[in-house]
Scaffold this motif. Structure first.
Motif, PDB file in Angstrom:
ATOM      1  N   SER A 610       0.757  -1.223  -0.012  1.00 51.52           N
ATOM      2  CA  SER A 610      -0.147   0.064  -0.069  1.00 51.52           C
ATOM      3  C   SER A 610       1.130   1.269  -0.157  1.00 51.52           C
ATOM      4  CB  SER A 610      -1.043  -0.045   1.226  1.00 51.52           C
ATOM      5  OG  SER A 610      -1.846   1.162   1.168  1.00 51.52           O
ATOM      6  N   GLY A 611       0.323   2.363  -0.678  1.00 51.52           N
ATOM      7  CA  GLY A 611       1.383   3.480  -0.649  1.00 51.52           C
ATOM      8  C   GLY A 611       2.110   3.415  -2.019  1.00 51.52           C
ATOM      9  N   ASN A 612       3.309   4.412  -1.581  1.00 50.60           N
ATOM     10  CA  ASN A 612       4.512   4.268  -2.510  1.00 50.60           C
ATOM     11  C   ASN A 612       5.431   3.189  -2.574  1.00 50.60           C
ATOM     12  OD1 ASN A 612       3.154   6.802  -3.706  1.00 50.60           O
ATOM     13  ND2 ASN A 612       4.352   7.848  -2.174  1.00 50.60           N
ATOM     14  N   ILE A 676      -7.365  -4.809  -3.587  1.00 52.14           N
ATOM     15  CA  ILE A 676      -8.647  -4.823  -2.317  1.00 52.14           C
ATOM     16  C   ILE A 676      -9.818  -4.137  -3.004  1.00 52.14           C
ATOM     17  CG2 ILE A 676      -9.506  -4.406   0.106  1.00 52.14           C
ATOM     18  CD1 ILE A 676      -7.319  -6.473  -0.314  1.00 52.14           C
ATOM     19  N   HIS A 677     -10.858  -4.680  -2.884  1.00 51.23           N
ATOM     20  CA  HIS A 677     -12.213  -3.875  -3.174  1.00 51.23           C
ATOM     21  C   HIS A 677     -12.642  -2.790  -2.475  1.00 51.23           C
ATOM     22  CE1 HIS A 677     -16.436  -3.065  -4.370  1.00 51.23           C
ATOM     23  NE2 HIS A 677     -16.305  -4.047  -5.111  1.00 51.23           N
ATOM     24  N   LYS A 687      -6.101   2.700   3.017  1.00 55.90           N
ATOM     25  CA  LYS A 687      -6.041   3.211   1.696  1.00 55.90           C
ATOM     26  C   LYS A 687      -5.879   2.202   0.418  1.00 55.90           C
ATOM     27  CE  LYS A 687      -3.401   7.266   3.462  1.00 55.90           C
ATOM     28  NZ  LYS A 687      -2.414   8.029   3.334  1.00 55.90           N
ATOM     29  N   GLU A 688      -5.639   2.723  -0.750  1.00 54.71           N
ATOM     30  CA  GLU A 688      -5.523   1.479  -2.029  1.00 54.71           C
ATOM     31  C   GLU A 688      -4.440   0.563  -1.716  1.00 54.71           C
ATOM     32  OE1 GLU A 688      -4.199   2.411  -5.920  1.00 54.71           O
ATOM     33  OE2 GLU A 688      -6.315   2.556  -6.339  1.00 54.71           O
ATOM     34  N   THR A 689      -4.881  -0.891  -1.752  1.00 52.58           N
ATOM     35  CA  THR A 689      -4.017  -1.676  -1.354  1.00 52.58           C
ATOM     36  C   THR A 689      -4.179  -2.956  -2.030  1.00 52.58           C
ATOM     37  OG1 THR A 689      -4.227  -1.136   1.185  1.00 52.58           O
ATOM     38  CG2 THR A 689      -3.191  -3.371   0.587  1.00 52.58           C
ATOM     39  N   PHE A 690      -2.890  -3.632  -2.422  1.00 56.49           N
ATOM     40  CA  PHE A 690      -2.787  -4.790  -3.464  1.00 56.49           C
ATOM     41  C   PHE A 690      -2.286  -5.824  -2.524  1.00 56.49           C
ATOM     42  CE2 PHE A 690      -2.621  -0.821  -5.924  1.00 56.49           C
ATOM     43  CZ  PHE A 690      -3.341  -1.203  -6.642  1.00 56.49           C
TER      44      PHE A 690
END
Length: 806
Positions: A610-612, A676-677, A687-690
């Protein structure tokens, strides 16, 4: 197990070691000591006071007390107290000005309603005595000291607060130490001191009446889960508070005093390790006591006021057809000892440990009694403990013990004999002990002993039911001789150990992930029932749950590791650590399909990003994580694997349906990777997480064989580009698969370099362009050969995917 050091010294009179020295000695001889504490720790300037006068303060509940504190003060101290039980002549706990009471509170001179107060009159809870062992409620008032207490003297000796409490951590194999007698035997063996049990042997002076107990009550057992059941009857008892010495002794070992009958059963429990139960016999309504398995649907209200529905696996004590106790666990409310009890039925029995454990766990009724039945009791003292308790009840509560003990059978335990040779002991321990040294150790343990040559035959006392085989005798010799005295040697072997294939794979994967910049974490194996089944395609599975979880958040074994990683992501992002790349290699627990009901433990790798992944610097912009970065991590792990596929997947509700791929190796699903949906990310407040997850067992199963060296081609490769129009939903993996299946032997690489969508191409159409690399080992490829290969690939694409070659 809490052990009163004062009590222990009464049983082992020759013990001179301090409690701290005993702690160290016991810990190195096999019974771990959690610690040694003193009830008086942190308390000071607490003395006996005598109330000389008590005047009410008008319109308040307060009293102005003049208190004699002996030599501590020439004049009586004036202390304002609000307790309802204050009276003239009462001996009380007095905290002087400057005293320290429970919680480290310091007593200061003060005023209450304008009246000066020079101290405090205390209840036990104000000294830090826990509520679960305190015989008084706070609202009942202050604690009354015994009449013989001398004003001005410290309170600690009167309340046994000058004692030291040794807390033992008893393992299941040493349940013999769950009694003061057992601990005394252990300490006596360690220090080679005699154990003196004659002082408290009240059962030897038991005086029975002329009335026969068998004429009043009968006992019948209809289950094989109860080897023996015994009842003693005491008539004419008077229920009252126990004497101070007994209350102090019980509180010192963590038990709350109730009344003189119940306290005796608890005292015997701690002394003998034999659980007893006292019934109000007059409430039975019948003369026969029947011990049996419960009937399905049968109900009982236990002493704690809870109603329980029973099953055939539970053992019950019944009278007049109704359950009056859950055997070995808790008595029934309808037959409890009350102030009006005059006839006591005293139960002493042996119950099957496995049955007791299942019942106590099912109803969440863990008790000192149930824990002892579960681990085992001394079967030789069942009758002795009942006799001891009956005599003690008569001494403290009056009454008459009816003649005889009524029992289901004349049960006598069989004392096992275990043999071992001196040479076997020395060979196992690497020692050179003499016959006399080993003999003295067995004698210190109280074993019956026969010696023939170098062979020892030990008759094991019933109190040491953990000793059954030769290895147990070796252990006894080792721990009493001293583990620190055993010689240190290195193991001799021609076979060097090595890691298992799974250990090697874990090490390899861990190295690759950490080289990619991920940090290892360890999450909880327990989670909530809802989270346990998230990130799986099968929501209808039933995960494994704990019967007695410590918290609801840790009640269920995880079926995935993603949820624990997301909790860690949330924890860090809430603390301004927003750039995370973490992984965990551990086990998930799939629902069992085996007969024993145990879950299947599956080694799994999961990661979250997640993040950068690259922070902003003066030279370049920040690079944020995306699907392709997460997919690249998986691809790097699977570089050496054959037939790896990534297929679009939308079956996992918590994953983004357009940015998730199922991972296959040789056609077998081994995991997934994706984003993640957004709904799930919001629920976890992240936050946006893979994330990605891989089955380590499947990775091991499909692991590539040992690579064989291939000579580097001396011929330069030839590249050709091919562009095609395909449907918008066409997947790169499908196109690559068709190209590979075209049967072109010299095709060595396929790389997508362009994807273009525009209205000019037409509705529902996109352009995809690939670079194909051809290379031969021995000779250069001609244009004609490459053109034929390209034509073959183009035909295969048109036939199978209906593409339009541009």
């Amino acid at each position: 197990m809490l052990v009163s050091y004062k009590w222990l010294k009464e049983l082992v009179p020759g013990l001179t070691a301090s409690a701290k020295e005993l702690e160290e000695k016991m810990s190195i001889t096999g019974i771990e000591v959690e610690g040694v504490t003193s009830p008086a720790a942190g308390l000071s300037k607490l003395v006996v006071g005598e109330i000389l006068s008590a005047e009410d303060i008008p319109e308040t509940h307060l009293h102005i007390c003049q208190v004699n504190v002996g030599a501590e003060s020439v004049e009586p101290l004036q202390i304002v107290c609000g307790a309802p039980n204050v009276r003239v002549g009462m001996k009380v706990i007095t905290a002087l000005v400057g005293a320290r009471i429970g919680g480290g509170v310091k007593i200061k001179k003060g005023k209450m309603r304008g009246v000066e107060s020079l101290g405090m009159l205390c209840a036990l809870d104000e000294l830090g005595v826990p509520a679960d062992i305190n015989p008084m409620k706070h609202e009942e008032g202050i604690y009354e000291m015994p009449a013989e207490a001398v004003p001005g003297e410290p309170i600690f000796p009167y309340l046994d607060m000058d004692d030291q409490i040794v807390e033992l951590s008893i393992t299941p194999n040493r349940a013999d130490a769950l009694s003061m007698r057992g601990v005394a035997y252990e300490v006596g063996a360690i220090y080679d001191l005699p154990v003196d049990l004659h002082e408290p042997h009240l059962h030897e002076s038991l005086h029975e009446g002329t009335k026969s107990a068998a004429d009043v009550v009968s006992v019948k057992v209809e289950t094989d889960k109860v080897p023996t059941y015994k009842i003693r009857l005491i008539e004419g008892v008077k229920i009252a508070k126990s004497p101070l010495w007994l209350q102090n002794r019980l509180m010192s070992v963590g038990i709350k005093p109730i009344n003189n009958v119940v306290d005796v059963t608890n005292y015997v429990l701690m002394y003998y390790g034999q659980p007893l139960h006292s019934f109000d016999f007059d409430k039975f309504g019948a003369s026969e006591i029947l011990v049996r398995q419960a009937q399905n649907g049968e109900k009982i209200v236990t002493l704690n006021g809870d109603t329980h529905e029973l099953a055939e696996s539970d053992i019950v004590i019944t009278a007049n057809g109704q359950p009056v106790a859950l055997a070995g666990v808790m008595g029934g409310l309808d037959s409890e000892i009350t102030d009006g009890t005059s006839t006591v039925a005293l139960e002493s029995a042996i119950f099957d440990g496995q049955s007791i454990r299942k019942t106590s766990q099912k109803f969440n009724l863990r008790s000192e009694a149930s824990s002892r039945f579960e681990k085992g009791i001394n079967q030789a003292t069942v009758s002795e403990a009942a006799d001891f308790a009956a005599a003690m009840i008569v001494e403290l509560a009056g009454g008459t013990v009816l003649d005889g003990i009524v029992e289901s059978n004349d049960f006598q335990p069989v004392l096992p004999k275990v043999s071992i040779s001196l040479s076997r002991i020395n060979a196992a321990l690497g020692t050179d002990l003499s016959l006399a040294e080993v003999k003295s150790i067995f004698e210190a343990l109280g074993f019956g002993l026969e010696i023939e040559g170098e062979k020892f035959t030990c008759e094991i006392p019933a109190r040491r039911w953990d000793i059954t085989i030769e290895a147990d005798l070796v252990e006894e010799v080792a721990r009493l001789y001293g583990y620190d005295k055993l010689p240190t040697t290195l193991p001799a072997s021609d076979n060097a150990g090595e890691r298992t294939p799974m250990q090697k794979l874990r090490l390899k994967v861990r190295s690759q992930l950490e080289a990619a910049g991920l940090d290892e974490v360890i999450g909880y194996s327990l989670t909530t029932a809802d989270k346990a089944v998230q990130f799986t395609a099968h929501k209808d599975m039933t995960p494994t749950t704990l019967m007695l979880p410590m918290t609801e958040d840790r009640s269920t074994l995880r079926v995935n590791m993603i949820t624990s990683l997301l909790d860690i992501v949330n924890y860090n992002q809430n603390r301004k650590n927003s750039d995370l790349s973490i992984y965990e290699i551990g086990n998930i627990f799939l629902p069992s399909i085996s007969d024993d009901g145990r879950p299947d433990e599956c080694p799994t790798l999961s990661f979250a990003i997640s993040g950068n992944v690259e922070r902003k610097t003066y030279a370049h912009k920040a690079v944020s994580a995306d699907f392709y970065y997460a997919k690249g991590i998986v691809e790097s792990l699977l570089t050496d694997y054959d037939n790896v596929e990534f297929l679009a997947d939308g079956q996992i509700a918590e994953m983004h349906p357009g940015r998730t791929a199922k991972i296959l190796v040789n056609g077998q699903p081994i995991g997934f990777v994706g984003q993640i949906h957004p709904v799930a990310a919001k629920a976890y407040d992240i936050k946006e997480t893979f994330v990605g997850s891989l089955d380590m067992a499947a990775l091991l199963e499909h692991s590539p064989k040992q690579p064989v060296f291939t000579e580097i081609p001396k011929i330069q490769p030839v590249t050709r580009d091919i562009a095609m129009l395909v449907k918008t939903d066409a997947a790169n993996a499908d196109i690559v698969k068709v190209i590979e299946s075209s049967g072109v032997k010299r095709l060595t690489d396929i790389e997508l370099f362009d994807v273009f969508e525009d209205a000019s191409l037409g509705l529902g159409v996109k352009s995809m362009a690939y670079t194909l690399t051809f290379q031969a080992q021995e000779q250069s490829l001609t244009d004609e050969e490459v053109n034929k290969a390209m034509a073959k690939i183009s035909r295969n694409l048109v036939d199978k995917l209906d593409v339009q070659i541009r």
